[in-house]
Motif scaffolding. Structure first.
Motif, PDB file in Angstrom:
ATOM      1  N   LEU A   1      46.459 -35.673   2.404  1.00 55.48           N
ATOM      2  CA  LEU A   1      47.835 -36.001   2.738  1.00 55.48           C
ATOM      3  C   LEU A   1      47.993 -37.516   2.618  1.00 55.48           C
ATOM      4  N   GLU A   2      48.871 -37.965   1.737  1.00 55.63           N
ATOM      5  CA  GLU A   2      49.099 -39.394   1.581  1.00 55.63           C
ATOM      6  C   GLU A   2      50.492 -39.729   2.096  1.00 55.63           C
ATOM      7  N   LEU A   3      50.551 -40.667   3.035  1.00 58.26           N
ATOM      8  CA  LEU A   3      51.848 -41.072   3.579  1.00 58.26           C
ATOM      9  C   LEU A   3      52.055 -42.551   3.293  1.00 58.26           C
ATOM     10  N   SER A   4      53.303 -42.938   3.075  1.00 58.48           N
ATOM     11  CA  SER A   4      53.581 -44.363   2.948  1.00 58.48           C
ATOM     12  C   SER A   4      53.586 -44.960   4.345  1.00 58.48           C
ATOM     13  N   PHE A   5      53.547 -46.297   4.398  1.00 59.23           N
ATOM     14  CA  PHE A   5      53.471 -46.976   5.687  1.00 59.23           C
ATOM     15  C   PHE A   5      54.648 -46.597   6.575  1.00 59.23           C
ATOM     16  N   TRP A   6      55.854 -46.578   5.983  1.00 61.13           N
ATOM     17  CA  TRP A   6      57.039 -46.330   6.817  1.00 61.13           C
ATOM     18  C   TRP A   6      57.116 -44.879   7.255  1.00 61.13           C
ATOM     19  N   GLU A   7      56.699 -43.986   6.373  1.00 62.57           N
ATOM     20  CA  GLU A   7      56.639 -42.575   6.782  1.00 62.57           C
ATOM     21  C   GLU A   7      55.679 -42.409   7.960  1.00 62.57           C
ATOM     22  N   GLY A   8      54.545 -43.078   7.844  1.00 59.17           N
ATOM     23  CA  GLY A   8      53.558 -43.024   8.924  1.00 59.17           C
ATOM     24  C   GLY A   8      54.127 -43.553  10.226  1.00 59.17           C
ATOM     25  N   CYS A   9      54.814 -44.703  10.138  1.00 60.64           N
ATOM     26  CA  CYS A   9      55.423 -45.305  11.326  1.00 60.64           C
ATOM     27  C   CYS A   9      56.418 -44.344  11.958  1.00 60.64           C
ATOM     28  N   ALA A  10      57.297 -43.790  11.125  1.00 62.95           N
ATOM     29  CA  ALA A  10      58.351 -42.910  11.640  1.00 62.95           C
ATOM     30  C   ALA A  10      57.725 -41.701  12.338  1.00 62.95           C
ATOM     31  N   LEU A  11      56.744 -41.094  11.672  1.00 59.92           N
ATOM     32  CA  LEU A  11      56.084 -39.925  12.264  1.00 59.92           C
ATOM     33  C   LEU A  11      55.390 -40.279  13.579  1.00 59.92           C
ATOM     34  N   SER A  12      54.773 -41.457  13.605  1.00 57.34           N
ATOM     35  CA  SER A  12      54.062 -41.864  14.822  1.00 57.34           C
ATOM     36  C   SER A  12      55.031 -42.072  15.970  1.00 57.34           C
ATOM     37  N   ILE A  13      56.203 -42.655  15.657  1.00 60.83           N
ATOM     38  CA  ILE A  13      57.213 -42.849  16.703  1.00 60.83           C
ATOM     39  C   ILE A  13      57.640 -41.494  17.250  1.00 60.83           C
ATOM     40  N   VAL A  14      57.869 -40.547  16.352  1.00 62.49           N
ATOM     41  CA  VAL A  14      58.259 -39.201  16.787  1.00 62.49           C
ATOM     42  C   VAL A  14      57.167 -38.610  17.679  1.00 62.49           C
ATOM     43  N   PHE A  15      55.919 -38.743  17.215  1.00 60.72           N
ATOM     44  CA  PHE A  15      54.800 -38.187  17.968  1.00 60.72           C
ATOM     45  C   PHE A  15      54.674 -38.864  19.341  1.00 60.72           C
ATOM     46  N   GLY A  16      54.780 -40.184  19.345  1.00 60.46           N
ATOM     47  CA  GLY A  16      54.699 -40.928  20.600  1.00 60.46           C
ATOM     48  C   GLY A  16      55.792 -40.524  21.567  1.00 60.46           C
ATOM     49  N   LEU A  17      57.022 -40.356  21.038  1.00 64.88           N
ATOM     50  CA  LEU A  17      58.146 -39.968  21.896  1.00 64.88           C
ATOM     51  C   LEU A  17      57.925 -38.568  22.472  1.00 64.88           C
ATOM     52  N   ALA A  18      57.404 -37.672  21.641  1.00 65.30           N
ATOM     53  CA  ALA A  18      57.153 -36.308  22.118  1.00 65.30           C
ATOM     54  C   ALA A  18      56.159 -36.331  23.278  1.00 65.30           C
ATOM     55  N   MET A  19      55.097 -37.150  23.122  1.00 66.36           N
ATOM     56  CA  MET A  19      54.108 -37.236  24.204  1.00 66.36           C
ATOM     57  C   MET A  19      54.707 -37.859  25.445  1.00 66.36           C
ATOM     58  N   THR A  20      55.556 -38.874  25.241  1.00 64.89           N
ATOM     59  CA  THR A  20      56.204 -39.520  26.384  1.00 64.89           C
ATOM     60  C   THR A  20      57.044 -38.518  27.160  1.00 64.89           C
ATOM     61  N   LEU A  21      57.779 -37.717  26.414  1.00 69.78           N
ATOM     62  CA  LEU A  21      58.639 -36.705  27.036  1.00 69.78           C
ATOM     63  C   LEU A  21      57.795 -35.744  27.872  1.00 69.78           C
ATOM     64  N   LEU A  22      56.716 -35.277  27.250  1.00 66.65           N
ATOM     65  CA  LEU A  22      55.804 -34.361  27.942  1.00 66.65           C
ATOM     66  C   LEU A  22      55.255 -35.016  29.210  1.00 66.65           C
ATOM     67  N   GLY A  23      54.866 -36.281  29.077  1.00 66.87           N
ATOM     68  CA  GLY A  23      54.337 -37.013  30.225  1.00 66.87           C
ATOM     69  C   GLY A  23      55.362 -37.137  31.334  1.00 66.87           C
ATOM     70  N   LYS A  24      56.621 -37.415  30.937  1.00 67.30           N
ATOM     71  CA  LYS A  24      57.686 -37.560  31.939  1.00 67.30           C
ATOM     72  C   LYS A  24      57.884 -36.254  32.703  1.00 67.30           C
ATOM     73  N   VAL A  25      57.839 -35.141  31.962  1.00 66.70           N
ATOM     74  CA  VAL A  25      57.975 -33.836  32.624  1.00 66.70           C
ATOM     75  C   VAL A  25      56.858 -33.658  33.643  1.00 66.70           C
ATOM     76  N   MET A  26      55.622 -34.018  33.226  1.00 68.75           N
ATOM     77  CA  MET A  26      54.482 -33.866  34.130  1.00 68.75           C
ATOM     78  C   MET A  26      54.628 -34.752  35.366  1.00 68.75           C
ATOM     79  N   ILE A  27      55.091 -35.984  35.158  1.00 70.44           N
ATOM     80  CA  ILE A  27      55.263 -36.906  36.296  1.00 70.44           C
ATOM     81  C   ILE A  27      56.314 -36.364  37.252  1.00 70.44           C
ATOM     82  N   ASN A  28      57.405 -35.832  36.698  1.00 68.73           N
ATOM     83  CA  ASN A  28      58.470 -35.302  37.558  1.00 68.73           C
ATOM     84  C   ASN A  28      58.021 -34.084  38.341  1.00 68.73           C
TER      85      ASN A  28
END
Lengths: 224, 416
Positions: free
Chosen positions: B206-233
Motif C-alpha cells: 500500500l503506497e500513500l502520499s504524505f498528505w493522504e497519510g496525514c489525513a488518514l492519521s488525523i481521522v484515526f487519531g480522532l476516532a481514538m480520541t472519541l473512543l477515549g472520551k467515551v471511556m473517560i465519561n
C-alpha cells in the motif's frame, strides 16, 4: 525468567520514612501519662510509661537503620539523599528527646509538683501537636512525588509547615509561663530537684523545637 | 539447491522458535508498565499485546526485517556462495535463540535485537571476512542503541513535565485531566498511525502520499480520541470531596490514556522485534527458492504473519506469567507517569521501525523511565539495575557473534 525491568524501580523509602514518623509520634504521645503518673507518685505506672517510650524509640531506631541500609549510593531519588537522611535524623531526634525526658524522670524518681501539672500538660500537648503537624507534612510526600513537587500540592505542604512554626512559637510562650510558675514555688522545693525540673521543662520545649527542625528539613528536601 | 525444502523448513522452525522466545520474554517488558500501574489486568494486557503485537509485526515490521535480512551483510557480494549465506542465516537464528534461552534461564537482561545483530555480524566475519559487513549500517544500529534511550528519556521527561504543568499543578487536577487526556490520546493515535502509514505499509503493498497519510492519521487519531472520551465519561469516579481522592481520580482518567499507549507500545514492539526472527528466515527462503541471492525483493507478507503468530503463541504460553511477575513488582508507576514512558518508547521505536532501524525496546523503555524519574516523578530508581541493562548489550553482541560462528561451522560440516 527475567524480571530485571521491575527491579529498576528501587524500593521507595517514602513509606518507611512515614512509618518512622508515626513511631516517633507514638513515642511522644506517652509523655502525658508519664507526667500524670509522676504527679500521683505512682512509680510503677511511671516505669510502665518509661518502658513504652523506650520500646517505641527502639522501634523507630530499627526503622531508621533499615531505611539507611535500603539507600545504596546508586539509588536515584527525586531528592538529594543527604537531605533525606537529615530529615530522617531530625525525626529521630524527637523520639530521642522523649526518651531522655522519660529516662531523667525515672532515674531521679521525680514527683512532678502539683502546681506545675496543668501548664506542663498544656506544653506537652503543644509538643505533641507540633510533632503531629510535622507528620502531616511528611505524609504528603507521596502526593508530592505524584505531582513532581510543584503546584497546589506544594502550597498545601507549605501551609502545613507554616502552622508548625506557629505551634512552635506558642510553645515558646508556654515555656516562659511554665518557668515563671516554677520560679514562684522553687523556694519551697529541694534545690537539686529544682535544677532538674528546669532541665525537663527545657527538654519539653525542645520537643517542639525538634518538630520544627523536622519541618525545616522537609522543606529543604522539597526545595532541591 | 537440492536441499531447498530442508533449508526452508529449518529456517522457518528456527525463526518460529526465536519469535516464540520474543513473545515469551520481551513482550512482558513492553506490557509491564501497564500492568504495574493497574491500568490493565494481566488478562487484558495479554489480549491487548496479542492483538497489537500481531498488527505491528504485520503492518509495520517489513522495513526492519529488510535491514536484518540484507542491510547488515553484503549479500550482493555472495553470488555463487548461496549455501554459505543460508548456513550463516541459520547459524545466526540458532545462536540468537540459544543465547536468549540461556539468558532467560539465568535472568540476564538481554535484548533479542542485540542477539540477532551480534550473531549476524559474527557469522559475517567468520564466514565471509571483515569486508562483507556493512559497517556503516552496523555502526548506525549500535549508535541507535545509545541514542534511542536518550531520545525516549528526553521525550518522556517533556511529556511528564507537560502533565505536571497542565494537570497536576492545577487547583482542580481532575477537571484538567479530563480536559487534556483526550489530546494526549490524539497525539498517540496520530503519531503512531502516521509513521506506520508513511513508512510501514509499503511492505504490504500500500503506497500513500504524505498528505493522504496525514489525513488518514488525523481521522484515526480522532476516532481514538472519541473512543477515549467515551471511556473517560463512563468512569465511575470517587466523588468523595476529600483531597486524597483527587489524585486517585486523576489517575483513573490517565489510566484510559495508559491503555491507549499500551496498545501503541505493543504495536511498536511488534513492528521492530518481529524482524529479529523473520529477517534471517526471509534471506534463507528467498535464496533457497530462487537458487540465487536476491537482496532487493521485499520480505514476503506470509513470513511477517508467521513471525507475528510465533510472538503471540510465545506470549500466550509463557508471556502472561512473565507479565504477571514483572507487573506485580512495579509499584511506583502510576498511569500519569506510565503513559509518558509508554508514549515516548512507542514513538521512538515506531519511528525507528519506519526507518528500518533495529533497536532494543527494553533499553528504550528504560531510558523513558529514567526521563520520568528526572522530572521528579518516581520515588526511587535503582541505577545498578539500569547499569546492568545498558551494560548487557556490550556482552550480548560478542556472545551472539561467538555462538553464531560456532553454529556456522557446525552447519557447514553437517549439512554442507
Amino acid at each position: 525468567m527475567k524480571n530485571y525491568f521491575a527491579r529498576i524501580f528501587g524500593s521507595s523509602p517514602v513509606a518507611p520514612l512515614q512509618r518512622h514518623m508515626e513511631e516517633v509520634v507514638e513515642c511522644v504521645d506517652v509523655l502525658p501519662e508519664l507526667f500524670r503518673a509522676s504527679t500521683a507518685g505512682e512509680l510503677q505506672r511511671m516505669r510502665d510509661a518509661h518502658r513504652q517510650i523506650v520500646s517505641r524509640e527502639h522501634r523507630a531506631d530499627r526503622i531508621k537503620k533499615e531505611i539507611r541500609s535500603q539507600l545504596p549510593p546508586d539509588l536515584f531519588m527525586p531528592w538529594d539523599r543527604r537531605d533525606f537522611l537529615e530529615l530522617l535524623r531530625a525525626q529521630d531526634r524527637i523520639a530521642n528527646k522523649s526518651k531522655d525526658i522519660a529516662g531523667l524522670m525515672i532515674g531521679r524518681q521525680m514527683q512532678w509538683p502539683e502546681a506545675l501539672v496543668e501548664p506542663t500538660l498544656r506544653m506537652l500537648d503543644q509538643g505533641m501537636e507540633a510533632t503531629r503537624q510535622a507528620m502531616l507534612a511528611v505524609r504528603e510526600l507521596e502526593d508530592l512525588v505524584e505531582t513532581g513537587f510543584r503546584g497546589a500540592e506544594l502550597e498545601l505542604v507549605e501551609s502545613l509547615l507554616n502552622k508548625l512554626d506557629d505551634i512552635e512559637a506558642e510553645t515558646d510562650r508556654s515555656q516562659i509561663e511554665l518557668r515563671s510558675e516554677l520560679f514562684q514555688i522553687e523556694r519551697e522545693l529541694y534545690a537539686v530537684d529544682v535544677m532538674f525540673l528546669y532541665q525537663i521543662i527545657e527538654a519539653i520545649g525542645s520537643l517542639a523545637d525538634r518538630a520544627q527542625q523536622t519541618g525545616a528539613r522537609f522543606q529543604i528536601l522539597l526545595a532541591r | 539447491m537440492e536441499y531447498a525444502t530442508i533449508y526452508i523448513i529449518l529456517a522457518a522452525s528456527l525463526g518460529l522458535f526465536m519469535a516464540w522466545g520474543i513473545g515469551a520474554n520481551d513482550v512482558a517488558n513492553a506490557m509491564a508498565t501497564s500492568v504495574g500501574s493497574r491500568a490493565l489486568t494481566i488478562r487484558q494486557a495479554v489480549v491487548v499485546a496479542a492483538i497489537f503485537e500481531f498488527a505491528g509485526a504485520v503492518l509495520a515490521g517489513g522495513a526492519v526485517a529488510s535491514t536484518v535480512r540484507g542491510g547488515i551483510i553484503k549479500t550482493s557480494e555472495l553470488a555463487g556462495a548461496e549455501q554459505t549465506l543460508i548456513f550463516g542465516m541459520l547459524a545466526a537464528l540458532a545462536a540468537a535463540g540459544v543465547w536468549l534461552l540461556i539468558a532467560s534461564w539465568r535472568g540476564w537482561p538481554v535484548s533479542t535485537t542485540h542477539s540477532i545483530i551480534g550473531a549476524l555480524v559474527g557469522f559475517g566475519i567468520a564466514g565471509l571476512g571483515w569486508g562483507a559487513i556493512y559497517w556503516p549500517t552496523v555502526g548506525q544500529v549500535a549508535a541507535s542503541w545509545v541514542t534511542s534511550p536518550l531520545i525516549a528519556g528526553l521525550v518522556s521527561f517533556l511529556l511528564f513535565r507537560s502533565v505536571q504543568l497542565l494537570v497536576l499543578d492545577r487547583a482542580t487536577p481532575l477537571e484538567a485531566a479530563k480536559r487534556w487526556v483526550p489530546y494526549y490520546i490524539f497525539l498517540t493515535g496520530f503519531f503512531v498511525s502516521l509513521i506506520t502509514l508513511l513508512r510501514g505499509l509499503q511492505y504490504i503493498g500500500l503506497e500513500l502520499s504524505f498528505w493522504e497519510g496525514c489525513a488518514l492519521s488525523i481521522v484515526f487519531g480522532l476516532a481514538m480520541t472519541l473512543l477515549g472520551k467515551v471511556m473517560i465519561n463512563r468512569l465511575k469516579l470517587d466523588t468523595r470531596s476529600h483531597r486524597r481522592y483527587q489524585y486517585h481520580n486523576v489517575e483513573r482518567v490517565f489510566a484510559v490514556l495508559m491503555i491507549v499507549t499500551a496498545c501503541a507500545m505493543a504495536f511498536a514492539h511488534g513492528s521492530n522485534d518481529v524482524a529479529n526472527a523473520i529477517g534471517p528466515v526471509a534471506a534463507v527462503v528467498a535464496t533457497a527458492t530462487s537458487g540465487d541471492i536476491q537482496a532487493e525483493a521485499p520480505v514476503p507478507l506470509w513470513l511477517l504473519v508467521m513471525g507475528a503468530f510465533g510472538i503471540v503463541v510465545g506470549l500466550l504460553m509463557l508471556g502472561k506469567h512473565v507479565i504477571a511477575t514483572v507487573g506485580r513488582n512495579i509499584t511506583q508507576l502510576t498511569p500519569s507517569r506510565g503513559f509518558a514512558c509508554n508514549l515516548a518508547t512507542a514513538g521512538t521505536v515506531v519511528t525507528a521501525s519506519g526507518a528500518g532501524m533495529p533497536i532494543s525496546t527494553t533499553h528504550t523503555l528504560v531510558g523513558a523511565v529514567l526521563g520520568v524519574g528526572l522530572a521528579r516523578g518516581l520515588a526511587a530508581i535503582d541505577l545498578r539495575v539500569v547499569g546492568t541493562v545498558f551494560m548487557s548489550w556490550l556482552v550480548t553482541l560478542p556472545a551472539g557473534a561467538i555462538l553464531a560462528i560456532l553454529f556456522f561451522y557446525l552447519f557447514s560440516w553437517t549439512l554442507g
